[in-house]
Enzyme design. Structure first.
Site, PDB file in Angstrom:
ATOM      1  N   MET A 188       0.797  -1.229   0.000  1.00 53.41           N
ATOM      2  CA  MET A 188       0.000   0.000   0.000  1.00 53.41           C
ATOM      3  C   MET A 188       0.826   1.273   0.000  1.00 53.41           C
ATOM      4  SD  MET A 188      -2.916  -1.213  -0.391  1.00 53.41           S
ATOM      5  CE  MET A 188      -3.958   0.238  -0.163  1.00 53.41           C
ATOM      6  N   ASN A 240       2.492  -5.693 -10.363  1.00 52.35           N
ATOM      7  CA  ASN A 240       1.467  -5.341  -9.376  1.00 52.35           C
ATOM      8  C   ASN A 240       0.148  -5.952  -9.817  1.00 52.35           C
ATOM      9  OD1 ASN A 240       0.263  -3.970  -7.140  1.00 52.35           O
ATOM     10  ND2 ASN A 240      -0.546  -2.428  -8.549  1.00 52.35           N
ATOM     11  N   HIS A 249      -3.999  -5.210  -9.490  1.00 48.49           N
ATOM     12  CA  HIS A 249      -4.936  -4.136  -9.163  1.00 48.49           C
ATOM     13  C   HIS A 249      -6.361  -4.643  -9.414  1.00 48.49           C
ATOM     14  CE1 HIS A 249      -6.257  -0.019  -8.575  1.00 48.49           C
ATOM     15  NE2 HIS A 249      -7.092  -0.208  -9.582  1.00 48.49           N
ATOM     16  N   ASP A 277      -0.649   3.023 -11.412  1.00 49.53           N
ATOM     17  CA  ASP A 277      -1.347   1.847 -11.953  1.00 49.53           C
ATOM     18  C   ASP A 277      -1.402   1.883 -13.485  1.00 49.53           C
ATOM     19  OD1 ASP A 277      -1.836   0.846  -9.377  1.00 49.53           O
ATOM     20  OD2 ASP A 277      -3.667   2.030  -9.182  1.00 49.53           O
ATOM     21  N   GLU A 319      -8.203 -12.728  -8.915  1.00 47.61           N
ATOM     22  CA  GLU A 319      -6.844 -12.193  -8.738  1.00 47.61           C
ATOM     23  C   GLU A 319      -5.847 -13.322  -8.495  1.00 47.61           C
ATOM     24  OE1 GLU A 319      -6.254  -8.979  -5.947  1.00 47.61           O
ATOM     25  OE2 GLU A 319      -8.262  -8.208  -6.281  1.00 47.61           O
TER      26      GLU A 319
HETATM   27  C1  GRF Z   1      -6.010  -6.973  -3.602  1.00 49.34           C
HETATM   28  O1  GRF Z   1      -7.336  -6.680  -3.900  1.00 49.34           O
HETATM   29  C2  GRF Z   1      -5.093  -6.359  -4.620  1.00 49.34           C
HETATM   30  O2  GRF Z   1      -5.638  -6.312  -5.898  1.00 49.34           O
HETATM   31  C3  GRF Z   1      -4.925  -4.965  -4.086  1.00 49.34           C
HETATM   32  O3  GRF Z   1      -4.877  -5.098  -2.692  1.00 49.34           O
HETATM   33  C4  GRF Z   1      -5.549  -6.296  -2.316  1.00 49.34           C
HETATM   34  C5  GRF Z   1      -4.568  -7.128  -1.555  1.00 49.34           C
HETATM   35  O4  GRF Z   1      -5.140  -8.265  -0.974  1.00 49.34           O
HETATM   36  N1  GRF Z   1      -3.741  -4.354  -4.662  1.00 49.34           N
HETATM   37  P1  GRF Z   1      -4.209  -9.391  -0.343  1.00 49.34           P
HETATM   38  O5  GRF Z   1      -3.353  -8.688   0.721  1.00 49.34           O
HETATM   39  O6  GRF Z   1      -3.374  -9.982  -1.436  1.00 49.34           O
HETATM   40  O7  GRF Z   1      -5.141 -10.373   0.271  1.00 49.34           O
END
Ligand code: GRF
Length: 202
Positions: A89, A106, A108, A144, A173
Site C-alpha cells: 500500500m 502489481n 490491481h 497503476d 486475482e
Molecule cells: C487486492 O485486492 C489487490 O488487488 C490490491 O490489494 C488487495 C490485496 O489483498 N492491490 P491481499 O493482501 O493480497 O489479500
C-alpha cells in the site's frame, strides 16, 4: 528466478503466488523473501508458516526514498530478480522503480486503465459499469499505468456490495497473478510500446 513479494496486509495474493510456485505452476521461480512495510501485516505469519523468509521494513515516520533504499538493499541482498507487489500500500519512489525497471509486477482490482488508485471496487460500483475485474501490470512511474500483462473480467451484479464484489474479484486475482507470474518468469514475452506480447505459442 528469485522473487521478492511486497505486502502490507492480509497477503492472500502472496499465498496464491507461493502456492502456485510450490505446485510447479510457475517453472523456474522461487520466493526468496516476503517483505512488509508494516510489522503487523497478517501476511507475514502466513509466509513464515510456509517456510519463507520474512522481513518487515517499517514505513511509519520515514521518508519514502529512505524507506525504499532499505527495501531495495534487502531485496538485492537476497538476489531478488523480480518484485511482486501484492497488496503493497505504499507508492514506490522513482529510485525503486529504476532499481527494478520492468521487473516489478502489481495486481490491481479493476480493468485498468479504468479505476486506478484506491477503492477500485467502490469506484466501479459507483460508476455503474456492468463489468470490472483485475489487472496484472508492470510498475512504472505512472499510477497503476504500466504495461498490462494479463486481465480477467468479473461482472457486477445488481445486488453487489463492495464486499461481495471484492471477494469475487479476489478469487480471480489469485488465478490471474499466478498465470501472469508464470509468463513473466518464463521470459517468453516482449514489451512493444505499451503492450506485453507472448513470444511463444505454448
Ligand atoms: C487486492 O485486492 C489487490 O488487488 C490490491 O490489494 C488487495 C490485496 O489483498 N492491490 P491481499 O493482501 O493480497 O489479500
Amino acid at each position: 528466478m528469485r522473487i521478492g513479494i511486497l505486502i502490507s496486509g492480509r497477503g492472500s495474493n502472496m499465498v496464491a503466488l507461493a502456492e502456485a510456485i510450490d505446485a510447479g505452476r510457475v517453472p523456474r521461480a522461487e520466493v526468496a523473501v516476503v517483505v512488509s512495510d508494516r510489522a503487523d501485516a497478517p501476511g507475514l505469519g502466513l509466509a513464515s508458516a510456509r517456510g519463507i523468509e520474512t522481513l518487515s521494513v517499517e514505513r511509519r515516520g520515514r521518508a519514502r526514498a529512505e524507506h525504499d533504499r532499505e527495501t531495495i538493499a534487502a531485496l538485492r541482498g537476497r538476489g531478488v530478480e523480480l518484485v511482486c507487489l501484492a497488496g503493497y500500500m505504499r507508492l514506490l519512489s522513482p529510485e525503486f522503480i529504476a532499481a527494478f525497471r520492468r521487473r516489478i509486477l502489481n495486481i490491481h482490482p479493476s480493468l485498468l486503465p479504468a479505476f486506478p488508485g484506491l477503492d477500485a471496487q467502490r469506484q466501479a460500483i459507483g460508476h455503474g459499469v456492468k463489468w470490472t475485474g483485475c489487472t496484472v501490470h508492470f510498475v512504472d512511474e505512472t499510477l497503476d499505468g504500466g504495461p498490462i500483462v494479463a486481465q480477467a473480467a468479473v461482472p457486477i451484479l445488481d445486488d453487489d456490495t463492495v464486499e461481495s464484489l471484492s471477494a469475487r474479484i479476489l478469487t480471480e486475482e489469485h488465478k490471474l497473478y499466478a498465470a501472469a507470474l508464470a509468463l513473466v518468469a518464463s521470459g517468453e514475452y516482449e514489451i512493444v510500446g505499451r503492450r506485453v506480447l507472448r513470444t511463444t505459442n505454448s
